[in-house]
Design a protein around this motif. Structure first.
Motif, short mmCIF file in Angstrom:
data_model
loop_
_atom_site.label_atom_id
_atom_site.label_comp_id
_atom_site.label_asym_id
_atom_site.label_seq_id
_atom_site.Cartn_x
_atom_site.Cartn_y
_atom_site.Cartn_z
N GLN A 63 24.70 -38.35 46.27
CA GLN A 63 24.09 -37.20 46.96
C GLN A 63 23.12 -36.43 46.06
O GLN A 63 23.35 -36.29 44.86
CB GLN A 63 25.20 -36.23 47.41
N GLU A 64 22.04 -35.93 46.69
CA GLU A 64 21.18 -34.92 46.06
C GLU A 64 21.71 -33.56 46.51
O GLU A 64 21.27 -33.02 47.53
CB GLU A 64 19.73 -35.09 46.52
N THR A 65 22.66 -33.05 45.80
CA THR A 65 23.41 -31.87 46.25
C THR A 65 22.51 -30.68 46.54
O THR A 65 22.62 -30.03 47.58
CB THR A 65 24.47 -31.48 45.21
N LYS A 66 21.60 -30.36 45.63
CA LYS A 66 20.77 -29.18 45.81
C LYS A 66 19.86 -29.31 47.02
O LYS A 66 19.77 -28.40 47.86
CB LYS A 66 19.93 -28.94 44.55
N GLY B 74 19.37 -38.98 48.77
CA GLY B 74 19.91 -39.21 47.44
C GLY B 74 19.57 -40.61 46.97
O GLY B 74 18.72 -41.29 47.54
N ASN C 97 20.19 -31.34 49.60
CA ASN C 97 20.97 -31.45 50.84
C ASN C 97 21.55 -30.11 51.27
O ASN C 97 21.58 -29.79 52.46
CB ASN C 97 22.09 -32.48 50.67
N THR C 98 21.98 -29.32 50.31
CA THR C 98 22.51 -27.99 50.63
C THR C 98 21.43 -27.12 51.27
O THR C 98 21.68 -26.42 52.25
CB THR C 98 23.06 -27.31 49.36
N HIS D 24 20.93 -36.30 55.06
CA HIS D 24 21.16 -36.24 53.62
C HIS D 24 20.30 -37.26 52.91
O HIS D 24 19.97 -38.32 53.46
CB HIS D 24 22.63 -36.47 53.29
#
Length: 572
Positions: free
Chosen positions: A251-254, A181, A256-257, A179
């Motif tokens: 978190q860098e959600t996009k 971020g 990381n997803t 992950h």
């Protein structure tokens, strides 16, 4: 004035401390662990070693190799010695190895501070073409590249520490992800309270919840991996959502997803595609072959040609698998099955091949057996022992009478060819490569084979008449073989190649041998016998004809897939 200078010096020192916290920490910049212990005391009370150890040890492992042979060997060398330890001990071992063996460096990137996407993937791509065939990919390509580069060169930045830890953890058997971020840096290392920067870490899934394991920050807090790593502190070893220190991570959600989607869960079924081959003999066709996942069912269908019938599906060893035209089975490994149709003895004989009819007759009449129950292998070369064994079979010799040792030191008693060689030598059909050697496994040359046939016919008291040779390469026939070649030519058993050559010192293929031997059988039915038994010519073969090489015995499979056929000739 003095105050102004002091203020400037203080500002400069603080600026240097801030820069050095982002760049690699040197030994001279050792961390005061006493101050750090005080700062994180509250967090450590909340999440202690016993908590994370018991949680780790409660997990069921599902080890996941990468599939890349060189990388998996590196992982096995590191993790293999602790596989009998508890889950917690294995994860600590991975964590500690990453901290102790990787130095902070931007060497693998396009430039210092170039960020996650600055990793030079083109230059530092995984270097080997050694991925396990058919195995479903379970890791993003760039994570594999980062991990191999970092483990091999012992250099990397936070993202690479995270990649190595994630791959190691999955090799142990737990889901782990890389992950990225924003990260709020520690005031204990000289940062101001709101200093933030881009960062990468590992998240391990434990009982359905993500826990942060951050070996790169631990590297900083242990004087670049030089001081003791204390897993009792919840600083970076198992930080969970809700813990006080978790707030340092954004978190860098996009991103990381998207990256997470490139990983295959260690508990998911991982496809292993293997080849299912179906080979049809010449009087029919098959369908349904292809690449299949292990554990799935496959159905093969056999279709006979007009006026032909289906006999059955067989394995390589000739065992009948099914008599039905449709054959369904569960795939357990790469598999080849053979569909045999009426009138076909060997599956590798094709319609239109120049030797198909001869090879079929040779098999039907027991002159030559297959290299496997349904495999003729026409392009395979014949050995000297093979030829002698075939001649003994044609003559229906009781080989049980030939148990004594021969004069040949390379023909041990009890071998499949020993008795046949003893019979052939006793009857002057062969003489050997020298006074003491026979070279049973050496590939037989065409002129050696012709000499053996000539001697065999003379032993049978067949009248032979020499013919003039018109082959363009007749001058290359050895003197000791010349009379035999002329005799076999005169008997109509030899016509050579389409280009007018005989190629006497070429090795003899099974296709060529079968063709001549069938013609010998037919010739014997009408051959004129000599009125008195002549003294047969011997086979004074020169030792340098061929170099002995191991050749499979009759009935012994050499390879599952037949070699391509040799170029056709008029008659061998």
């Amino acid at each position: 004035m003095k105050k102004s200078i002091l203020t400037r010096i203080t500002s400069l020192v603080l600026a240097l401390v801030l820069c050095c916290a982002v760049l690699p920490v040197t030994q001279a910049m050792a961390v005061d662990n006493v101050d750090i212990d005080t700062k994180y005391a509250a967090v450590e009370k909340e999440v202690g070693a016993a908590t994370i150890d018991s949680l780790l040890n409660a997990q069921t492992l599902h080890p996941q190799k990468t599939g890349y042979a060189a990388l998996d060997k590196m992982l096995e060398d590191i993790i293999g010695p602790v596989k009998d330890k508890s889950v917690a001990e294995q994860i600590k071992h991975c964590y500690d190895w990453t901290i102790r063996n990787i130095d902070y460096s931007w060497a693998g990137y396009t430039g210092t501070g170039s960020g996650y996407n600055g990793f030079n993937l083109k230059k530092n791509a995984y270097p080997y073409n050694d991925y396990e065939a058919g195995l479903q990919k379970a890791f993003p390509e760039e994570v594999i590249a980062r991990t191999y580069y970092t483990m091999k060169n012992h250099k990397g930045v936070c993202y690479d520490y995270a990649a190595v830890m994630a791959v190691m953890t999955r090799y142990v058997g737990l889901d782990a992800y890389v992950h990225t971020g924003q990260y709020t840096f520690e005031t204990a290392l000289g940062f101001s309270g709101n200093s933030r920067g881009h960062h990468g870490w590992t998240e391990i899934v434990l009982s359905g919840k993500n826990y942060i394991f951050d070996p790169q920050r631990e590297y900083r807090f242990t004087n670049n991996g030089k001081t003791a790593i204390d897993h009792s502190r919840a600083r970076f070893f198992g930080v969970a959502s809700g813990d006080k220190y978790y707030s340092h991570y954004t978190q860098e959600t996009k991103a990381n997803t998207a990256r997470d989607a490139g990983f295959l869960s260690v508990t998911a079924h991982r496809e292993k595609l293997v080849a299912v081959n179906a080979v049809a003999s010449r009087s029919g066709s098959v369908s349904g072959a292809g690449q299949y996942d292990i554990g799935t069912n496959v159905t093969l269908t056999a279709t006979p040609a007009e006026n032909k019938s289906f006999e059955g599906w067989y394995d390589y060893d000739g065992n009948l698998l099914s008599s039905s035209t449709t054959y369904t089975f569960e795939v357990a490994k790469a598999t080849t099955v053979y569909a045999m149709f009426s009138g076909d003895l060997f599956y590798d004989l094709k319609n239109g091949s120049w030797y198909t009819d001869y090879a079929t007759r040779a098999g039907q009449e027991g002159i030559i057996h297959g290299m496997a129950p349904h495999l003729f292998s026409g392009s395979t070369t014949m050995s000297r022992a093979m030829v002698v064994e075939i001649l003994a079979n044609m003559e229906k010799v009781d080989l049980s009478q030939y148990t004594a040792a021969t004069k040949f030191t390379d023909v041990a008693t009890g071998k499949w060819y020993s008795a046949a060689i003893a019979w052939a030598y006793e009857n002057q059909i062969v003489a050997g490569m020298s006074n003491t050697t026979f070279a049973p496994n050496a590939e037989v040359t065409r002129q050696q084979f012709i000499t053996m046939i000539n001697n065999y016919l003379e032993w049978k008291n067949v009248k032979l008449s020499a013919a003039e040779l018109t082959y363009t390469d007749a001058a290359s026939i050895s003197n000791w073989a010349l009379e035999a070649v002329k005799n076999i030519q005169g008997a109509g058993l030899l016509s050579g190649y389409k280009d007018g050559t005989i190629r006497p010192k070429n090795t003899l293929t099974r296709a060529e041998g079968a063709t001549i031997l069938v013609q010998v059988v037919d010739f014997l039915k009408t051959a004129e016998l000599n009125p008195t038994e002549p003294e047969p010519s011997v086979e004074p073969e020169t030792p340098a004809e061929t170099q002995p090489t191991e050749t499979p015995s009759e009935g012994t499979p050499s390879t599952e897939t037949p070699a391509p056929e040799a170029p056709a000739e008029d008659a061998a």
